[in-house]
Design a protein around this motif. Structure first.
Motif, PDB file in Angstrom:
ATOM      1  N   ALA A  47      71.847 141.256 152.328  1.00 22.81           N
ATOM      2  CA  ALA A  47      70.790 140.540 151.631  1.00 22.81           C
ATOM      3  C   ALA A  47      71.041 140.423 150.138  1.00 22.81           C
ATOM      4  O   ALA A  47      70.357 139.687 149.449  1.00 22.81           O
ATOM      5  N   SER A  48      72.002 141.147 149.615  1.00 22.64           N
ATOM      6  CA  SER A  48      72.297 141.091 148.184  1.00 22.64           C
ATOM      7  C   SER A  48      73.790 140.866 147.993  1.00 22.64           C
ATOM      8  O   SER A  48      74.602 141.690 148.421  1.00 22.64           O
ATOM      9  N   LEU A  49      74.159 139.750 147.369  1.00 22.61           N
ATOM     10  CA  LEU A  49      75.567 139.414 147.182  1.00 22.61           C
ATOM     11  C   LEU A  49      76.064 139.905 145.829  1.00 22.61           C
ATOM     12  O   LEU A  49      75.340 139.861 144.832  1.00 22.61           O
ATOM     13  N   THR A  50      77.316 140.355 145.817  1.00 24.66           N
ATOM     14  CA  THR A  50      77.952 140.809 144.589  1.00 24.66           C
ATOM     15  C   THR A  50      79.010 139.793 144.159  1.00 24.66           C
ATOM     16  O   THR A  50      79.275 138.812 144.862  1.00 24.66           O
ATOM     17  N   LYS A  51      79.646 140.056 143.035  1.00 17.83           N
ATOM     18  CA  LYS A  51      80.652 139.133 142.511  1.00 17.83           C
ATOM     19  C   LYS A  51      81.793 138.921 143.494  1.00 17.83           C
ATOM     20  O   LYS A  51      82.285 137.798 143.671  1.00 17.83           O
ATOM     21  N   LYS A  52      82.219 139.985 144.180  1.00 22.63           N
ATOM     22  CA  LYS A  52      83.347 139.867 145.107  1.00 22.63           C
ATOM     23  C   LYS A  52      82.970 139.104 146.383  1.00 22.63           C
ATOM     24  O   LYS A  52      83.845 138.680 147.142  1.00 22.63           O
ATOM     25  N   ASP A  53      81.650 138.926 146.620  1.00 22.56           N
ATOM     26  CA  ASP A  53      81.196 138.228 147.825  1.00 22.56           C
ATOM     27  C   ASP A  53      81.111 136.722 147.640  1.00 22.56           C
ATOM     28  O   ASP A  53      80.929 136.003 148.626  1.00 22.56           O
ATOM     29  N   ILE A  54      81.188 136.235 146.402  1.00 17.73           N
ATOM     30  CA  ILE A  54      80.961 134.809 146.165  1.00 17.73           C
ATOM     31  C   ILE A  54      82.132 134.162 145.437  1.00 17.73           C
ATOM     32  O   ILE A  54      82.931 134.829 144.791  1.00 17.73           O
ATOM     33  N   GLU A  55      82.202 132.846 145.581  1.00 17.17           N
ATOM     34  CA  GLU A  55      83.134 132.026 144.799  1.00 17.17           C
ATOM     35  C   GLU A  55      82.302 130.919 144.149  1.00 17.17           C
ATOM     36  O   GLU A  55      81.727 130.081 144.836  1.00 17.17           O
ATOM     37  N   ILE A  56      82.234 130.964 142.814  1.00 18.20           N
ATOM     38  CA  ILE A  56      81.449 129.965 142.090  1.00 18.20           C
ATOM     39  C   ILE A  56      82.201 128.640 142.089  1.00 18.20           C
ATOM     40  O   ILE A  56      83.373 128.573 141.719  1.00 18.20           O
ATOM     41  N   ASP A  88      70.548 149.243 129.408  1.00 14.14           N
ATOM     42  CA  ASP A  88      71.347 148.802 128.259  1.00 14.14           C
ATOM     43  C   ASP A  88      72.840 148.826 128.558  1.00 14.14           C
ATOM     44  O   ASP A  88      73.614 148.137 127.896  1.00 14.14           O
ATOM     45  N   ASN A  89      73.251 149.594 129.566  1.00 17.87           N
ATOM     46  CA  ASN A  89      74.662 149.669 129.954  1.00 17.87           C
ATOM     47  C   ASN A  89      74.894 148.748 131.151  1.00 17.87           C
ATOM     48  O   ASN A  89      75.102 149.186 132.282  1.00 17.87           O
ATOM     49  N   ILE A  90      74.854 147.461 130.885  1.00 15.18           N
ATOM     50  CA  ILE A  90      74.906 146.458 131.951  1.00 15.18           C
ATOM     51  C   ILE A  90      76.146 146.559 132.836  1.00 15.18           C
ATOM     52  O   ILE A  90      76.049 146.458 134.065  1.00 15.18           O
ATOM     53  N   PRO A  91      77.358 146.774 132.301  1.00 20.52           N
ATOM     54  CA  PRO A  91      78.536 146.859 133.175  1.00 20.52           C
ATOM     55  C   PRO A  91      78.483 147.994 134.199  1.00 20.52           C
ATOM     56  O   PRO A  91      79.258 148.009 135.150  1.00 20.52           O
ATOM     57  N   SER A  92      77.553 148.937 134.035  1.00 22.06           N
ATOM     58  CA  SER A  92      77.452 150.041 134.986  1.00 22.06           C
ATOM     59  C   SER A  92      76.758 149.627 136.287  1.00 22.06           C
ATOM     60  O   SER A  92      76.846 150.335 137.288  1.00 22.06           O
ATOM     61  N   TYR A  93      76.083 148.488 136.286  1.00 24.84           N
ATOM     62  CA  TYR A  93      75.394 148.067 137.504  1.00 24.84           C
ATOM     63  C   TYR A  93      75.519 146.570 137.779  1.00 24.84           C
ATOM     64  O   TYR A  93      74.919 146.057 138.733  1.00 24.84           O
ATOM     65  N   ALA A  94      76.291 145.844 136.960  1.00 22.03           N
ATOM     66  CA  ALA A  94      76.446 144.399 137.159  1.00 22.03           C
ATOM     67  C   ALA A  94      77.833 143.954 136.706  1.00 22.03           C
ATOM     68  O   ALA A  94      78.496 144.640 135.928  1.00 22.03           O
ATOM     69  N   ASP A  95      78.254 142.779 137.210  1.00 20.36           N
ATOM     70  CA  ASP A  95      79.580 142.231 136.881  1.00 20.36           C
ATOM     71  C   ASP A  95      79.433 140.872 136.211  1.00 20.36           C
ATOM     72  O   ASP A  95      78.584 140.061 136.604  1.00 20.36           O
ATOM     73  N   LEU A  96      80.284 140.625 135.243  1.00 17.05           N
ATOM     74  CA  LEU A  96      80.278 139.351 134.532  1.00 17.05           C
ATOM     75  C   LEU A  96      80.741 138.233 135.456  1.00 17.05           C
ATOM     76  O   LEU A  96      81.807 138.316 136.063  1.00 17.05           O
ATOM     77  N   ILE A  97      79.937 137.174 135.567  1.00 20.00           N
ATOM     78  CA  ILE A  97      80.344 136.022 136.386  1.00 20.00           C
ATOM     79  C   ILE A  97      80.522 134.758 135.550  1.00 20.00           C
ATOM     80  O   ILE A  97      81.158 133.802 136.002  1.00 20.00           O
ATOM     81  N   ALA A  98      79.970 134.739 134.340  1.00 27.65           N
ATOM     82  CA  ALA A  98      80.153 133.579 133.454  1.00 27.65           C
ATOM     83  C   ALA A  98      79.946 134.037 132.014  1.00 27.65           C
ATOM     84  O   ALA A  98      78.848 134.468 131.650  1.00 27.65           O
TER      85      ALA A  98
END
Length: 261
Positions: free
Chosen positions: A109-118, A236-246
Motif C-alpha cells: 500500500a505504500s510505494l518507495t523510490k525503488k518501487d517506481i519509475e517516474i 528535520d532529518n529527512i534522508p533518514s525516512y525518505a528518498d530524493l525523487i526530484a
C-alpha cells in the motif's frame, strides 16, 4: 475365454449366487451380472482379488481378453493422470494459501523510490492572487506558487494503481516529503501506471496568517519510505525516512504550464 465367462463358470461351479459373490467383493449384484455379461470390467485390484478368490493365475484371466487388458491399461493411465492432477491441485492450493498468508503481511500500500519509475513531471504555475480573510475581512495576497503532477509506473507485485493517491507528510524551507499509497490486488488485471499531485498550501496557510515559506517553489521532493522510518522520526532529518525523487535543480528546468482554473 473372456474374463466374464470365467467368473460365471467359477461361480456356478462353486454353487455361489451373484449375491454371494457381490458380498465377497463388496460390490452390487448388478455389477457382478455386468462382469459376467461383458458389459463392464473389474478394475485391476478386483482382477487380482478374483485371481486369489478362485485360485486362478492372473495370466489365465487376462491373456485371452484383449479388450479387458486394454481397458485395464486405459484405467491405469487414467489413474496415473488423476494422481498427477491431485498432486497439482494440492500444490496449487498450498501456494494459494501461502500467497494469501504473505499478502496479509505484505506492504503493497505504500510505494518507495525503488518501487517506481517516474515517467513525467508536470509543473503548473499558480500566479499571485488577492483574496479577503473570511474571519477578519483583511485583504491578503497569495504568493505565486507551483503545483506538480508526478506520473510514474511500477512493477511491484500485487500493486494496483487504480486507486492511487499522494499525501504530503512534511515540508520545510527546502524540502517536500510526499507519500504514495496504493491498493493491493492478488488476481486479475492490475493498473501499473499512476500519478500523484503536489498541491499548493498557500491558501490555507494565508487564511490562518502562518508565516514562513509556504510555497512549493525551489524545493526538493522526497518520497517517504516506511522501511527506513522508525517510531521516533526526526522530521528535520529527512534522508533518514525518505528518498530524493526530484531535486529543485531538475524541477526548476521543467517548463511551466499555466493553471487552467
Amino acid at each position: 475365454m473372456k474374463i466374464g465367462q470365467i467368473i460365471k463358470e467359477e461361480r456356478t461351479h462353486r454353487e455361489l449366487t451373484q449375491e454371494d459373490m457381490a458380498n465377497e467383493f463388496f460390490v452390487t449384484r448388478q455389477l457382478i451380472s455386468k462382469w459376467e455379461n461383458d458389459k463392464s470390467y473389474p478394475d485391476l485390484e478386483q482382477v487380482v482379488k478374483i485371481s486369489e478368490y478362485f485360485d486362478l493365475p492372473l495370466d489365465y484371466l487376462l491373456k485371452e481378453d484383449k479388450k479387458m487388458v486394454n481397458e485395464l491399461n486405459f484405467d491405469s493411465k487414467k489413474k496415473k493422470w488423476m494422481k498427477y492432477l491431485i498432486y497439482f491441485l494440492i500444490t496449487l492450493s498450498f501456494y494459494l494459501v501461502v500467497s494469501f498468508f504473505l499478502i496479509s503481511f505484505y506492504d503493497g500500500a505504500s510505494l518507495t523510490k525503488k518501487d517506481i519509475e517516474i515517467t513525467k513531471i508536470e509543473k503548473i504555475l499558480l500566479p499571485e492572487k488577492k483574496l479577503k480573510n473570511s474571519k477578519t475581512g483583511q485583504e491578503l495576497t497569495l504568493p505565486e506558487d507551483i503545483e506538480y503532477t508526478i506520473y510514474f509506473k511500477t512493477n511491484k507485485a500485487f500493486v494496483d494503481l487504480s486507486n492511487v493517491f499522494g499525501r504530503e507528510l512534511y515540508t520545510n524551507e527546502e524540502k517536500i516529503v510526499t507519500q504514495i499509497n496504493t491498493g493491493r490486488k492478488i488476481f486479475g488485471k492490475k493498473i501499473k501506471k499512476g500519478k500523484i499531485s503536489i498541491r499548493s498550501n498557500r491558501g490555507l496557510l494565508s487564511e490562518y496568517n502562518f508565516e514562513g515559506d509556504n510555497t512549493n517553489i525551489n524545493k526538493d521532493i522526497y518520497l517517504y519510505d516506511p522501511y527506513k522510518a522508525n517510531k521516533n522520526i526526526d522530521w528535520d532529518n529527512i534522508p533518514s525516512y525518505a528518498d530524493l525523487i526530484a531535486s529543485k535543480e531538475e524541477l526548476n528546468k521543467l517548463p511551466l504550464s499555466k493553471n487552467k482554473s
